[in-house]
Design a protein around this motif. Structure first.
Motif, PDB file in Angstrom:
ATOM      1  N   TRP A   1      36.644  50.397  40.001  1.00 53.52           N
ATOM      2  CA  TRP A   1      37.571  49.548  40.753  1.00 53.52           C
ATOM      3  C   TRP A   1      38.961  50.164  40.793  1.00 53.52           C
ATOM      4  CZ3 TRP A   1      35.555  46.461  43.990  1.00 53.52           C
ATOM      5  CH2 TRP A   1      34.380  45.763  43.710  1.00 53.52           C
ATOM      6  N   ALA A   2      39.326  50.872  39.724  1.00 55.49           N
ATOM      7  CA  ALA A   2      40.641  51.524  39.690  1.00 55.49           C
ATOM      8  C   ALA A   2      40.753  52.580  40.782  1.00 55.49           C
ATOM      9  CB  ALA A   2      40.879  52.156  38.322  1.00 55.49           C
ATOM     10  N   ARG A   3      39.670  53.305  41.026  1.00 54.53           N
ATOM     11  CA  ARG A   3      39.678  54.324  42.077  1.00 54.53           C
ATOM     12  C   ARG A   3      39.975  53.708  43.442  1.00 54.53           C
ATOM     13  NH1 ARG A   3      36.657  59.210  40.800  1.00 54.53           N
ATOM     14  NH2 ARG A   3      35.965  59.161  38.627  1.00 54.53           N
ATOM     15  N   ARG A   4      39.587  52.453  43.605  1.00 48.74           N
ATOM     16  CA  ARG A   4      39.827  51.745  44.867  1.00 48.74           C
ATOM     17  C   ARG A   4      41.161  50.998  44.860  1.00 48.74           C
ATOM     18  NH1 ARG A   4      34.661  50.336  47.522  1.00 48.74           N
ATOM     19  NH2 ARG A   4      35.629  48.403  48.222  1.00 48.74           N
ATOM     20  N   GLY A   5      41.831  51.014  43.702  1.00 47.44           N
ATOM     21  CA  GLY A   5      43.104  50.306  43.592  1.00 47.44           C
ATOM     22  C   GLY A   5      42.949  48.801  43.560  1.00 47.44           C
ATOM     23  N   ASP A   6      41.754  48.331  43.166  1.00 56.35           N
ATOM     24  CA  ASP A   6      41.491  46.888  43.125  1.00 56.35           C
ATOM     25  C   ASP A   6      41.798  46.361  41.726  1.00 56.35           C
ATOM     26  OD1 ASP A   6      40.470  44.285  43.212  1.00 56.35           O
ATOM     27  OD2 ASP A   6      38.935  44.849  44.675  1.00 56.35           O
ATOM     28  N   VAL A   7      43.056  45.978  41.529  1.00 56.26           N
ATOM     29  CA  VAL A   7      43.490  45.541  40.208  1.00 56.26           C
ATOM     30  C   VAL A   7      42.897  44.185  39.840  1.00 56.26           C
ATOM     31  CG1 VAL A   7      45.595  44.408  41.025  1.00 56.26           C
ATOM     32  CG2 VAL A   7      45.512  45.345  38.706  1.00 56.26           C
ATOM     33  N   TRP A   8      42.571  43.358  40.835  1.00 58.59           N
ATOM     34  CA  TRP A   8      42.039  42.027  40.542  1.00 58.59           C
ATOM     35  C   TRP A   8      40.647  42.112  39.926  1.00 58.59           C
ATOM     36  CZ3 TRP A   8      45.819  38.858  40.439  1.00 58.59           C
ATOM     37  CH2 TRP A   8      46.894  39.017  41.313  1.00 58.59           C
ATOM     38  N   GLU A   9      39.792  42.944  40.503  1.00 60.27           N
ATOM     39  CA  GLU A   9      38.450  43.120  39.939  1.00 60.27           C
ATOM     40  C   GLU A   9      38.536  43.761  38.557  1.00 60.27           C
ATOM     41  OE1 GLU A   9      35.604  42.100  40.860  1.00 60.27           O
ATOM     42  OE2 GLU A   9      35.841  41.547  42.970  1.00 60.27           O
ATOM     43  N   ALA A  10      39.433  44.733  38.419  1.00 58.19           N
ATOM     44  CA  ALA A  10      39.604  45.400  37.127  1.00 58.19           C
ATOM     45  C   ALA A  10      40.104  44.417  36.073  1.00 58.19           C
ATOM     46  CB  ALA A  10      40.576  46.571  37.268  1.00 58.19           C
ATOM     47  N   ALA A  11      41.044  43.559  36.462  1.00 58.08           N
ATOM     48  CA  ALA A  11      41.586  42.562  35.527  1.00 58.08           C
ATOM     49  C   ALA A  11      40.514  41.556  35.119  1.00 58.08           C
ATOM     50  CB  ALA A  11      42.771  41.848  36.168  1.00 58.08           C
ATOM     51  N   ASP A  12      39.669  41.189  36.075  1.00 56.13           N
ATOM     52  CA  ASP A  12      38.586  40.250  35.780  1.00 56.13           C
ATOM     53  C   ASP A  12      37.620  40.848  34.759  1.00 56.13           C
ATOM     54  OD1 ASP A  12      37.112  37.756  36.329  1.00 56.13           O
ATOM     55  OD2 ASP A  12      35.604  39.087  37.179  1.00 56.13           O
ATOM     56  N   LEU A  13      37.350  42.139  34.889  1.00 55.15           N
ATOM     57  CA  LEU A  13      36.466  42.814  33.936  1.00 55.15           C
ATOM     58  C   LEU A  13      37.105  42.892  32.549  1.00 55.15           C
ATOM     59  CD1 LEU A  13      35.114  45.660  36.229  1.00 55.15           C
ATOM     60  CD2 LEU A  13      33.726  43.905  35.127  1.00 55.15           C
ATOM     61  N   MET A  14      38.411  43.131  32.519  1.00 53.89           N
ATOM     62  CA  MET A  14      39.121  43.154  31.236  1.00 53.89           C
ATOM     63  C   MET A  14      38.990  41.804  30.538  1.00 53.89           C
ATOM     64  SD  MET A  14      40.695  46.118  30.522  1.00 53.89           S
ATOM     65  CE  MET A  14      42.161  45.786  29.558  1.00 53.89           C
ATOM     66  N   GLN A  15      39.101  40.739  31.317  1.00 51.46           N
ATOM     67  CA  GLN A  15      38.980  39.396  30.766  1.00 51.46           C
ATOM     68  C   GLN A  15      37.566  39.137  30.260  1.00 51.46           C
ATOM     69  OE1 GLN A  15      41.571  37.454  30.291  1.00 51.46           O
ATOM     70  NE2 GLN A  15      40.336  35.843  29.339  1.00 51.46           N
ATOM     71  N   GLN A  16      36.571  39.582  31.030  1.00 48.33           N
ATOM     72  CA  GLN A  16      35.176  39.418  30.620  1.00 48.33           C
ATOM     73  C   GLN A  16      34.897  40.150  29.308  1.00 48.33           C
ATOM     74  OE1 GLN A  16      32.193  40.230  33.662  1.00 48.33           O
ATOM     75  NE2 GLN A  16      33.596  39.534  35.254  1.00 48.33           N
ATOM     76  N   MET A  17      35.472  41.331  29.175  1.00 47.81           N
ATOM     77  CA  MET A  17      35.293  42.100  27.938  1.00 47.81           C
ATOM     78  C   MET A  17      35.735  41.290  26.725  1.00 47.81           C
ATOM     79  SD  MET A  17      36.488  46.038  28.634  1.00 47.81           S
ATOM     80  CE  MET A  17      35.802  46.684  27.106  1.00 47.81           C
TER      81      MET A  17
END
Length: 276
Positions: free
Chosen positions: A113-129
Motif C-alpha cells: 500500500w505504501a508503494r501506492r501512497g495509500d496511507v489509509w489502508e496502511a494505517a488500517d493494517l497498522m491498527q489491525q496488527m
C-alpha cells in the motif's frame, strides 16, 4: 539469516532453479513443499504473479502442505506487481485456512500500500496488527512512514518516528532517508536538514541518496543563480574533493563536499541563517 520472503532472485537464477526442478521430476524425485515455496518466492521477488500462482497450484494439486511462508510468497508477488486486490484475496484464503498473519505478512501488505501512497489502508493494517498482538518491527514502521510521506502526510510520519522511540525500535538509514525524502517533497528543506542531523547524531552514515535528496531540496529554495551553483559543484569535483575521474558527467555525482557547498550557497542567498 534472511527469511525466504526477504530474499531476491535474478531471472537467470530462477531459470536455473526451474531447470533443476524439472530434472528432479524427470529423475522421479518429487519436489517437496519447501522447494515449491522457494520457487514461488523467487518469482515473487521478480513480481511475476503468474508464475508464483502457477507453482502454488502445483503445490496444492500434489497434495503438499503449505504454511504462512507460502502465502508470503503470493502476497509479495501481488504487492510488487501492484495487484493489491489479488493480495486481499490471498489474505481471505489465509483466513479460510486459519493461517494467522505474522509480522512479515503485515510488512508485505503495508509496503504494497505504501508503494501506492495509500496511507489509509496502511494505517488500517497498522491498527489491525496492534489489535491482533502482532509486533511491528523496523520494516513495518519504515514502510508506514513511506506511505505517509508519499501521501504528503509528513506530520504523521514524524509522529510514527516518535512512536518508534516509545516502543524502542531504532530507526535505520532507510527510515531516516524515507523521512528526509518526505520533507524534501513537501518543499521544507529545513525540516529535511534537521532530520539529517538527527540521523548523524544517531551514529548512522548517510549515503549518496540522502545527499542527492537534500541538494535537490535545497536547490528548490535557493535564490542564487543555478549556473553558479553548478559551476561551484563542478569545481569541487575537479579539484579532487570527491571521486571525479575527468568526465564532466561523472562530476554530477553527489558527494559530501558538493552537499556542504550547496548549504553554503543557500545560506548566503538568505537574509537570515538557516535553522538546523
Amino acid at each position: 539469516m534472511k527469511r525466504q520472503s526477504e530474499l531476491s532472485f535474478s531471472l537467470s537464477q530462477m531459470e536455473r532453479a526451474v531447470e533443476i526442478l524439472d530434472e528432479m521430476l524427470l529423475a522421479g524425485t518429487c519436489p517437496n513443499e519447501h522447494r515449491y515455496t522457494t520457487i514461488m518466492h523467487g518469482y515473487a521477488s521478480l513480481g511475476d504473479t503468474g508464475k508464483a500462482f502457477e507453482y502454488f497450484s502445483k503445490l496444492k494439486n500434489e497434495g503438499l502442505e503449505f504454511d504462512v511462508s507460502t502465502y508470503e510468497a503470493l502476497l509479495k508477488a501481488c504487492c510488487k506487481a501492484g495487484r493489491m486486490q489479488s493480495a486481499l484475496a490471498v489474505i481471505k484464503e489465509m483466513s479460510a485456512q486459519k493461517i494467522p498473519r505474522n509480522t512479515f505478512v503485515y510488512n508485505i501488505l503495508i509496503d504494497g500500500w505504501a508503494r501506492r501512497g495509500d496511507v489509509w489502508e496502511a494505517a488500517d493494517l497498522m491498527q489491525q496488527m496492534k489489535q491482533e498482538g502482532v509486533q511491528p518491527d523496523i520494516h513495518t514502521y519504515t514502510s508506514f512512514i513511506n506511505a505517509c510521506c508519499k501521501a504528503g502526510d509528513v506530520l504523521r510520519a514524524t509522529k510514527t518516528m516518535e512512536e518508534m522511540e516509545l516502543v524502542r525500535v531504532k530507526p535505520n538509514v532507510k527510515t531516516y532517508t524515507t523521512l528526509i525524502h518526505g520533507w524534501a517533497r513537501a518543499s521544507l528543506p529545513e525540516k529535511a536538514l534537521r532530520c539529517f542531523e538527527q540521523m548523524k547524531s544517531a551514529g548512522l552514515k548517510p549515503d549518496k541518496a540522502v545527499y542527492h535528496c537534500l541538494m535537490t531540496s535545497l536547490l528548490s529554495r535557493a535564490c542564487v543563480v543555478e549556473e553558479y551553483i553548478y559551476s561551484g559543484i563542478l569545481h569541487i569535483c575537479k579539484i579532487g574533493l570527491c571521486s571525479w575521474d575527468g568526465d564532466d558527467e561523472a562530476a554530477d555525482s553527489m558527494c559530501r563536499s558538493c552537499f556542504f557547498f550547496m548549504i553554503g550557497c543557500v545560506i548566503v542567498s538568505r537574509s537570515s541563517p538557516m535553522p538546523l
